[in-house]
Scaffold this active site. Sequence first.
Site, mmCIF file in Angstrom:
data_model
loop_
_atom_site.group_PDB
_atom_site.id
_atom_site.type_symbol
_atom_site.label_atom_id
_atom_site.label_comp_id
_atom_site.label_asym_id
_atom_site.label_seq_id
_atom_site.Cartn_x
_atom_site.Cartn_y
_atom_site.Cartn_z
ATOM 1 N N VAL A 19 48.221 42.680 38.332
ATOM 2 C CA VAL A 19 48.897 41.387 38.160
ATOM 3 C C VAL A 19 50.319 41.601 37.629
ATOM 4 O O VAL A 19 51.282 41.019 38.133
ATOM 5 C CB VAL A 19 48.091 40.464 37.209
ATOM 6 C CG1 VAL A 19 48.844 39.165 36.947
ATOM 7 C CG2 VAL A 19 46.721 40.158 37.798
ATOM 8 N N ARG A 40 48.057 54.507 27.381
ATOM 9 C CA ARG A 40 47.746 55.280 28.590
ATOM 10 C C ARG A 40 48.947 55.426 29.525
ATOM 11 O O ARG A 40 49.201 56.495 30.063
ATOM 12 C CB ARG A 40 46.623 54.583 29.398
ATOM 13 C CG ARG A 40 45.232 54.789 28.892
ATOM 14 C CD ARG A 40 44.251 54.075 29.817
ATOM 15 N NE ARG A 40 44.420 52.618 29.831
ATOM 16 C CZ ARG A 40 43.872 51.791 28.955
ATOM 17 N NH1 ARG A 40 43.099 52.257 28.011
ATOM 18 N NH2 ARG A 40 44.076 50.482 29.025
ATOM 19 N N CYS A 62 41.516 32.772 38.617
ATOM 20 C CA CYS A 62 42.029 32.825 39.998
ATOM 21 C C CYS A 62 41.296 31.863 40.949
ATOM 22 O O CYS A 62 41.927 31.110 41.700
ATOM 23 C CB CYS A 62 41.948 34.260 40.528
ATOM 24 S SG CYS A 62 40.503 35.168 39.948
ATOM 25 N N SER A 67 39.890 43.093 44.077
ATOM 26 C CA SER A 67 41.125 43.164 43.284
ATOM 27 C C SER A 67 41.097 42.162 42.130
ATOM 28 O O SER A 67 41.904 42.264 41.207
ATOM 29 C CB SER A 67 42.361 42.945 44.161
ATOM 30 O OG SER A 67 42.290 41.684 44.792
ATOM 31 N N LYS A 118 33.703 29.609 33.428
ATOM 32 C CA LYS A 118 35.164 29.426 33.443
ATOM 33 C C LYS A 118 35.544 28.420 34.532
ATOM 34 O O LYS A 118 36.327 27.496 34.308
ATOM 35 C CB LYS A 118 35.862 30.764 33.753
ATOM 36 C CG LYS A 118 35.970 31.708 32.576
ATOM 37 C CD LYS A 118 36.718 32.973 33.016
ATOM 38 C CE LYS A 118 35.898 34.200 32.762
ATOM 39 N NZ LYS A 118 36.408 35.418 33.416
ATOM 40 N N HIS A 140 40.593 35.682 47.500
ATOM 41 C CA HIS A 140 39.291 35.065 47.214
ATOM 42 C C HIS A 140 39.062 33.892 48.175
ATOM 43 O O HIS A 140 40.029 33.214 48.583
ATOM 44 C CB HIS A 140 39.260 34.466 45.806
ATOM 45 C CG HIS A 140 39.283 35.468 44.689
ATOM 46 N ND1 HIS A 140 39.118 36.815 44.860
ATOM 47 C CD2 HIS A 140 39.432 35.273 43.346
ATOM 48 C CE1 HIS A 140 39.167 37.416 43.689
ATOM 49 N NE2 HIS A 140 39.363 36.506 42.749
ATOM 50 N N ASN A 191 44.326 36.231 45.333
ATOM 51 C CA ASN A 191 44.002 36.096 43.908
ATOM 52 C C ASN A 191 45.044 36.715 42.992
ATOM 53 O O ASN A 191 45.177 36.327 41.833
ATOM 54 C CB ASN A 191 42.630 36.705 43.612
ATOM 55 C CG ASN A 191 42.471 38.111 44.162
ATOM 56 O OD1 ASN A 191 42.484 38.295 45.389
ATOM 57 N ND2 ASN A 191 42.324 39.085 43.301
HETATM 58 N N1 LIG Z 1 43.195 40.638 39.185
HETATM 59 C C1 LIG Z 1 43.115 39.317 39.291
HETATM 60 O O1 LIG Z 1 42.838 38.742 40.377
HETATM 61 C C2 LIG Z 1 43.367 38.457 38.098
HETATM 62 C C3 LIG Z 1 43.462 37.089 38.300
HETATM 63 C C4 LIG Z 1 43.681 36.253 37.209
HETATM 64 C C5 LIG Z 1 43.810 36.808 35.957
HETATM 65 N N2 LIG Z 1 43.710 38.151 35.778
HETATM 66 C C6 LIG Z 1 43.854 38.660 34.415
HETATM 67 O O2 LIG Z 1 45.075 39.391 34.305
HETATM 68 C C7 LIG Z 1 44.917 40.451 33.369
HETATM 69 C C8 LIG Z 1 45.280 41.772 34.017
HETATM 70 O O3 LIG Z 1 44.473 41.964 35.159
HETATM 71 P P1 LIG Z 1 44.790 43.094 36.236
HETATM 72 O O4 LIG Z 1 43.943 42.738 37.398
HETATM 73 O O5 LIG Z 1 46.255 43.281 36.418
HETATM 74 O O6 LIG Z 1 44.162 44.394 35.492
HETATM 75 P P2 LIG Z 1 44.597 45.921 35.599
HETATM 76 O O7 LIG Z 1 45.117 46.257 36.946
HETATM 77 O O8 LIG Z 1 43.430 46.675 35.067
HETATM 78 O O9 LIG Z 1 45.815 46.054 34.549
HETATM 79 C C9 LIG Z 1 45.651 45.887 33.165
HETATM 80 C C10 LIG Z 1 46.999 46.048 32.474
HETATM 81 O O10 LIG Z 1 46.840 45.767 31.076
HETATM 82 C C11 LIG Z 1 47.423 46.836 30.329
HETATM 83 N N3 LIG Z 1 46.778 46.954 29.027
HETATM 84 C C12 LIG Z 1 45.479 47.187 28.757
HETATM 85 N N4 LIG Z 1 45.279 47.254 27.421
HETATM 86 C C13 LIG Z 1 46.492 47.068 26.847
HETATM 87 C C14 LIG Z 1 46.954 47.027 25.500
HETATM 88 N N5 LIG Z 1 46.130 47.196 24.466
HETATM 89 N N6 LIG Z 1 48.263 46.823 25.271
HETATM 90 C C15 LIG Z 1 49.129 46.640 26.296
HETATM 91 N N7 LIG Z 1 48.752 46.662 27.603
HETATM 92 C C16 LIG Z 1 47.451 46.866 27.866
HETATM 93 C C17 LIG Z 1 47.175 48.045 31.210
HETATM 94 O O11 LIG Z 1 47.996 49.126 30.794
HETATM 95 P P3 LIG Z 1 47.608 50.653 31.121
HETATM 96 O O12 LIG Z 1 48.272 50.980 32.438
HETATM 97 O O13 LIG Z 1 48.214 51.398 29.983
HETATM 98 O O14 LIG Z 1 46.120 50.751 31.178
HETATM 99 C C18 LIG Z 1 47.568 47.469 32.566
HETATM 100 O O15 LIG Z 1 48.969 47.396 32.683
HETATM 101 C C19 LIG Z 1 43.460 40.362 32.874
HETATM 102 O O16 LIG Z 1 43.463 39.597 31.692
HETATM 103 C C20 LIG Z 1 42.774 39.629 33.989
HETATM 104 O O17 LIG Z 1 41.634 38.949 33.543
HETATM 105 C C21 LIG Z 1 43.510 38.999 36.823
#
Ligand SMILES: NC(=O)c1ccc[n+]([C@@H]2O[C@H](COP(=O)([O-])OP(=O)(O)OC[C@H]3O[C@@H](n4cnc5c(N)ncnc54)[C@H](OP(=O)(O)O)[C@@H]3O)[C@@H](O)[C@H]2O)c1
Length: 329
Positions: free
Chosen positions: A13, A38, A126, A156, A204, A233, A306
């Site tokens: 995201v 990381r 989403c 995703s 949710k 989605h 999504n």
């Molecule tokens: N994917 C979707 O369709 C979607 C839709 C709506 C909402 N979301 C929400 O958006 C958020 C991110 O989702 P994503 O799909 O992008 O996940 P992702 O690809 O796993 O990315 C997670 C991100 O969060 C960072 N992170 C994790 N722990 C952290 C910390 N303690 N401090 C700072 N950064 C941290 C990670 O950094 P590192 O690279 O260092 O691990 C990475 O940049 C989640 O809350 C998810 O629920 C996702």
Amino acid sequence: MYSIAVVGATGLVGSTMLELLEKRNIPIKKLTLFSSARSAGKEIVFKGQTYIVEELTESKTQGPYDYVLMSAGGETSLRFSPLFEQHGSVVIDNSSAWRMDPEISLVVPEVNPPSLSRKIIANPNCSTIQSVGPLNILADAFGLKRVAYTTYQSVSGSGWKGIEDLKRGERGEEPVNYPHPIYNNVLPHIDVFQEDGYTKEEVKMIEETRKILQLPSLPVTATCVRVPVTSAHSVAINVTLEKETTSEEIKALFNKNPNVILEDDPKQNIYPMPVNAGGKEGIFVGRIRKDDSFPNTFHVWTVSDNILKGAALNAVQILEQLINGKEQY
Ligand SMILES: NC(=O)c1ccc[n+]([C@@H]2O[C@H](COP(=O)([O-])OP(=O)(O)OC[C@H]3O[C@@H](n4cnc5c(N)ncnc54)[C@H](OP(=O)(O)O)[C@@H]3O)[C@@H](O)[C@H]2O)c1
């Protein structure tokens, strides 16, 4: 010009938010990129300039940042968003941590404008975003009596780890993220199960729909399913309306509304599908038809990317509304 921080800049995201900030030419005077330890030190190019990703720590929340786009999970948001807020930043958060807090506005820009009673604004789930878009159009025209969702959610939606599990399955390897293989399978299980048998994802969708549409007692139910699709989605919506109407009238309404894209010509095999919606910004609707099993009830099929409208694009649209002074106090 604004000072903007992106938390979770290395995530699915977060990286898409960066692409959108660039593409939509958001006026940025200073950009700061955060991840966990990381990915700290990783280089990301934005508008031709290389940025070094930093580990987010408490001391770095001071900024000053005008806006913080937070996309790093609920725990990170609960820990850091109030600190950013205390230091005067407005946080737009993608996690589920704040969505149902009565003080926090939960926003789909074309449905309900952001309120800044708290300087944290929540981006909805989403599947909820792509559902409340068309439902809001129906609510305005006919009123809503009941909504039943069945979702078909891409991997995703679980971030990088979901995509990696699908690839593992394709290679004949065991899953790491999901409890069962997602390759060649569907999982009627997204997020954790509650005592009552519903998953948190289903709750949710139910609660967020009521909050965004400002219909706190609307009967809503949901079954959320993970499918082996990489991007976009799909949601089958069964909706009962207050006022009588026809499928043709609903199609005409969707056709003239810029917030949804009607793809509905079954004779030509035209209907929304993830292979077409992936990578696009809109909410696609189709398969509109009357449900003869119950009065005044219709089926609506909706598909949307999504990561775009379901997450990054909606967040950037909220930012644009704030920049343009469209929030309500
Ligand atoms: N994917 C979707 O369709 C979607 C839709 C709506 C909402 N979301 C929400 O958006 C958020 C991110 O989702 P994503 O799909 O992008 O996940 P992702 O690809 O796993 O990315 C997670 C991100 O969060 C960072 N992170 C994790 N722990 C952290 C910390 N303690 N401090 C700072 N950064 C941290 C990670 O950094 P590192 O690279 O260092 O691990 C990475 O940049 C989640 O809350 C998810 O629920 C996702």
